[in-house]
Design a protein around this motif. Structure first.
Motif, PDB file in Angstrom:
ATOM      1  N   ARG A  48       3.063  -7.289  11.578  1.00 38.92           N
ATOM      2  CA  ARG A  48       1.965  -7.019  10.888  1.00 38.92           C
ATOM      3  C   ARG A  48       1.973  -5.770   9.926  1.00 38.92           C
ATOM      4  O   ARG A  48       2.702  -4.777  10.081  1.00 38.92           O
ATOM      5  N   CYS A  49       1.425  -5.981   8.530  1.00 39.11           N
ATOM      6  CA  CYS A  49       1.525  -5.021   7.566  1.00 39.11           C
ATOM      7  C   CYS A  49       0.223  -4.186   7.533  1.00 39.11           C
ATOM      8  O   CYS A  49      -0.699  -5.103   7.679  1.00 39.11           O
ATOM      9  N   ALA A  50       0.092  -3.264   6.933  1.00 40.15           N
ATOM     10  CA  ALA A  50      -1.073  -2.556   6.676  1.00 40.15           C
ATOM     11  C   ALA A  50      -1.981  -3.338   5.813  1.00 40.15           C
ATOM     12  O   ALA A  50      -3.333  -2.953   5.937  1.00 40.15           O
ATOM     13  N   CYS A  51      -1.756  -4.036   4.952  1.00 42.05           N
ATOM     14  CA  CYS A  51      -2.566  -4.893   4.137  1.00 42.05           C
ATOM     15  C   CYS A  51      -3.228  -6.028   4.910  1.00 42.05           C
ATOM     16  O   CYS A  51      -4.135  -6.477   4.403  1.00 42.05           O
ATOM     17  N   GLY A  52      -2.873  -6.251   5.971  1.00 42.52           N
ATOM     18  CA  GLY A  52      -3.390  -7.279   6.901  1.00 42.52           C
ATOM     19  C   GLY A  52      -2.512  -8.599   6.934  1.00 42.52           C
ATOM     20  O   GLY A  52      -2.671  -9.482   7.721  1.00 42.52           O
ATOM     21  N   ASN A  53      -1.536  -8.748   6.184  1.00 43.25           N
ATOM     22  CA  ASN A  53      -0.625  -9.781   6.083  1.00 43.25           C
ATOM     23  C   ASN A  53       0.402  -9.617   7.122  1.00 43.25           C
ATOM     24  O   ASN A  53       0.707  -8.567   7.686  1.00 43.25           O
ATOM     25  N   ARG A  54       1.269 -10.696   7.547  1.00 40.84           N
ATOM     26  CA  ARG A  54       2.411 -10.610   8.461  1.00 40.84           C
ATOM     27  C   ARG A  54       3.703 -10.864   7.570  1.00 40.84           C
ATOM     28  O   ARG A  54       3.608 -11.705   6.663  1.00 40.84           O
ATOM     29  N   GLY A  55       4.691 -10.191   7.863  1.00 34.71           N
ATOM     30  CA  GLY A  55       5.905 -10.559   7.399  1.00 34.71           C
ATOM     31  C   GLY A  55       6.002 -10.405   5.952  1.00 34.71           C
ATOM     32  O   GLY A  55       6.798 -11.023   4.915  1.00 34.71           O
ATOM     33  N   CYS A  56       5.365  -9.235   5.492  1.00 32.32           N
ATOM     34  CA  CYS A  56       5.465  -9.039   4.005  1.00 32.32           C
ATOM     35  C   CYS A  56       7.003  -8.382   3.675  1.00 32.32           C
ATOM     36  O   CYS A  56       7.730  -8.093   4.292  1.00 32.32           O
ATOM     37  N   LEU A  57       7.158  -8.806   2.301  1.00 32.51           N
ATOM     38  CA  LEU A  57       8.558  -8.640   1.708  1.00 32.51           C
ATOM     39  C   LEU A  57       9.159  -7.124   1.843  1.00 32.51           C
ATOM     40  O   LEU A  57      10.165  -6.772   2.162  1.00 32.51           O
ATOM     41  N   GLU A  58       7.855  -6.174   1.724  1.00 29.53           N
ATOM     42  CA  GLU A  58       8.550  -4.738   1.763  1.00 29.53           C
ATOM     43  C   GLU A  58       8.810  -4.490   3.519  1.00 29.53           C
ATOM     44  O   GLU A  58       9.491  -3.306   3.548  1.00 29.53           O
TER      45      GLU A  58
ATOM     46  N   ALA B 282      -2.240  -7.452 -10.013  1.00 30.07           N
ATOM     47  CA  ALA B 282      -0.955  -8.309 -10.077  1.00 30.07           C
ATOM     48  C   ALA B 282       0.266  -7.820 -10.193  1.00 30.07           C
ATOM     49  O   ALA B 282       0.897  -6.582 -10.323  1.00 30.07           O
ATOM     50  N   GLY B 283       1.272  -8.373  -9.590  1.00 27.92           N
ATOM     51  CA  GLY B 283       2.690  -8.098  -9.365  1.00 27.92           C
ATOM     52  C   GLY B 283       2.962  -7.326  -7.866  1.00 27.92           C
ATOM     53  O   GLY B 283       3.999  -6.872  -7.752  1.00 27.92           O
ATOM     54  N   GLU B 284       1.804  -7.273  -7.035  1.00 27.06           N
ATOM     55  CA  GLU B 284       2.289  -6.609  -5.713  1.00 27.06           C
ATOM     56  C   GLU B 284       3.023  -7.731  -4.664  1.00 27.06           C
ATOM     57  O   GLU B 284       2.199  -8.117  -3.823  1.00 27.06           O
ATOM     58  N   ILE B 285       4.052  -7.910  -5.170  1.00 29.35           N
ATOM     59  CA  ILE B 285       4.917  -9.052  -4.563  1.00 29.35           C
ATOM     60  C   ILE B 285       5.647  -8.319  -3.190  1.00 29.35           C
ATOM     61  O   ILE B 285       5.835  -9.187  -2.445  1.00 29.35           O
ATOM     62  N   GLY B 286       5.443  -7.070  -2.761  1.00 32.34           N
ATOM     63  CA  GLY B 286       5.750  -6.400  -1.688  1.00 32.34           C
ATOM     64  C   GLY B 286       4.745  -7.007  -0.504  1.00 32.34           C
ATOM     65  O   GLY B 286       5.371  -6.803   0.444  1.00 32.34           O
ATOM     66  N   HIS B 287       3.563  -7.719  -1.073  1.00 30.77           N
ATOM     67  CA  HIS B 287       2.877  -8.009   0.201  1.00 30.77           C
ATOM     68  C   HIS B 287       3.000  -9.618   0.282  1.00 30.77           C
ATOM     69  O   HIS B 287       2.074 -10.222   0.554  1.00 30.77           O
ATOM     70  N   LEU B 288       3.769 -10.083  -0.566  1.00 32.31           N
ATOM     71  CA  LEU B 288       4.180 -11.691  -0.406  1.00 32.31           C
ATOM     72  C   LEU B 288       4.775 -11.831   1.091  1.00 32.31           C
ATOM     73  O   LEU B 288       5.653 -11.345   1.320  1.00 32.31           O
ATOM     74  N   SER B 289       4.450 -12.781   1.989  1.00 30.96           N
ATOM     75  CA  SER B 289       4.866 -12.957   3.198  1.00 30.96           C
ATOM     76  C   SER B 289       6.047 -13.839   3.176  1.00 30.96           C
ATOM     77  O   SER B 289       6.508 -15.105   2.507  1.00 30.96           O
ATOM     78  N   VAL B 290       7.308 -13.267   3.850  1.00 30.12           N
ATOM     79  CA  VAL B 290       8.533 -14.051   3.798  1.00 30.12           C
ATOM     80  C   VAL B 290       8.719 -14.589   5.177  1.00 30.12           C
ATOM     81  O   VAL B 290       9.655 -14.891   5.440  1.00 30.12           O
TER      82      VAL B 290
END
Length: 403
Positions: free
Chosen positions: A254-264, A240-248
């Protein structure tokens, strides 16, 4: 499902923990004062304090003035004999510090690492730094070690499952187990943002136990420590709290987590430094500390990119505010201290535009005034474990305790 009952041993452990936390908060005080604060009988206070004195956890100090001219013996936590270590692992640095039982930092060391360094090599550096502290303070009783690590971190499996901007491999290193085998003291892992939140709870007098607070760590990654009713909320797996991997940005990189446009990818210190270097196109890329110096000196490019990062961060936080409805957001770590007034200005502008007035008006946003929150938090986590179960660490003076 039935709740578990509370037996006499549990009550004693709760009272011991309560008194130790109060001694940390109050500093020097008397048994009478503790009885007044807790509502416990003075006989109960005396029995517990006698155990603490026997274990050398508490020392008596001097006569204190009380009500109606009565004087009582003062006491305080023993800050001379016992120590804990705090370690913070980040993508570019490792920091190690030693603390007394009040949470006061006595000394710290920080080592910079090359980007993408092999995790095994990074872990070796960590061990070397801890070894140096163990040797230097070998005459003290080092009871435990807290380690703040980046996430996502699976709390029940005790391992990092992903560290972006790093080579794979951290998921294969069980940090606490290997450090315990090496140094023979209990080791407690915590997500770095949660460690920062622990630090806020420990030091901030203005956080009430009934409040919901978000401690936002904006550094080489971005994470949130979520405080609900005076406790850290970790979620089912501890992520919980991994907001760096919220997509903005749904079509973003592409992020290493698999998501795109992560906040970090837009608002971390690594992203900020990368954006500045892309625009300046120098033969020798600047490191974050150099970019910070230029920003604070008024460089136009650096300040423009910093404002962009702060704005992106704020837009990512809007959804977090609607989901968690915190009473306050405390922003810390490297990016918060580049130009704090700009960070707050950008966050306020976005919040005012995108939050309904009822939320905006009741939400406080401020920059953390506790330096090195994650490293301090790592030490505090170890102290907190000792306070919660002091008998495990101190009942047998010949050993250093077990988990």
């Amino acid at each position: 499902m039935y709740n578990r009952g509370i037996n006499q041993d549990d009550i004693q452990k709760m009272n011991r923990s309560l008194l130790l936390h109060l001694l940390q908060e109050e500093g020097e005080c008397s048994r009478v004062h503790l009885a007044n604060l807790t509502g416990l009988k003075q006989a109960t206070i005396t029995n517990i304090i006698n155990d603490f004195i026997k274990w050398e956890l508490v020392v008596e100090t001097r006569l204190l003035s009380g009500n109606k001219g009565r004087r009582s013996i003062g006491m305080t936590l023993n800050t001379k004999s016992f120590r804990v270590l705090g370690v913070r692992l980040s993508r570019r640095n490792i920091s190690v510090a030693i603390f007394d039982l009040t949470g006061k930092m006595l000394e710290q060391k920080k080592t910079h690492m090359n980007a993408g360094k092999n995790p095994s090599k990074s872990f070796e550096i960590m061990v070397e730094m801890i070894t140096a502290f163990m040797e230097k303070y070998k005459d003290d009783k080092i009871l435990a070690m807290g380690v703040a690590i980046p996430g996502p971190f699976l709390v029940h499996e005790r391992r990092i499952i992903l560290m972006t901007e790093e080579e794979p491999g951290w998921e294969k290193i069980y940090i606490d187990k290997e450090l315990e085998e090496k140094f023979h003291i209990p080791v407690f892992l915590e997500h770095d943002a949660d460690a920062g939140a622990f630090c806020q709870l420990w030091h901030a007098d203005d956080i009430r136990n009934d409040e919901s607070i978000i401690y936002l760590a904006v550094g080489q990654g971005i994470g949130a420590g979520i405080i609900m009713d005076g406790k850290i909320y970790q979620g089912a797996l501890g992520v919980a709290g991994e907001i760096g991997h919220l997509s903005v940005d749904l079509e973003g990189p592409r992020c290493a987590c698999g998501n795109r446009g992560c906040l970090e990818k837009f608002a971390s210190s690594i992203a900020f430094t990368r954006a500045v270097n892309q625009r300046l196109a120098k033969n020798q890329p600047l490191i974050f500390e150099e970019v910070v110096e230029l920003t604070q000196k008024g460089d136009a490019v650096c300040n423009e990119e910093y404002r962009k990062a702060c704005e992106k961060l704020a837009k990512g936080l809007v959804g977090v505010v609607y989901i968690l409805n915190p009473s306050a957001i405390i922003i810390g770590d490297d990016m918060a201290h580049v130009r704090p007034e700009v960070m707050l200005e950008e966050v306020d502008t976005v919040f005012k535009e995108r939050l309904i007035p009822a939320l905006y008006d009741k939400l406080t946003v401020r920059i953390s005034d506790v330096g090195g929150s994650m490293l301090n938090g790592a030490g505090i986590i170890a102290i907190n474990e000792i306070f919660n179960k002091p008998e495990r660490f101190l009942l047998h003076q010949g050993s250093r305790g077990d988990k």
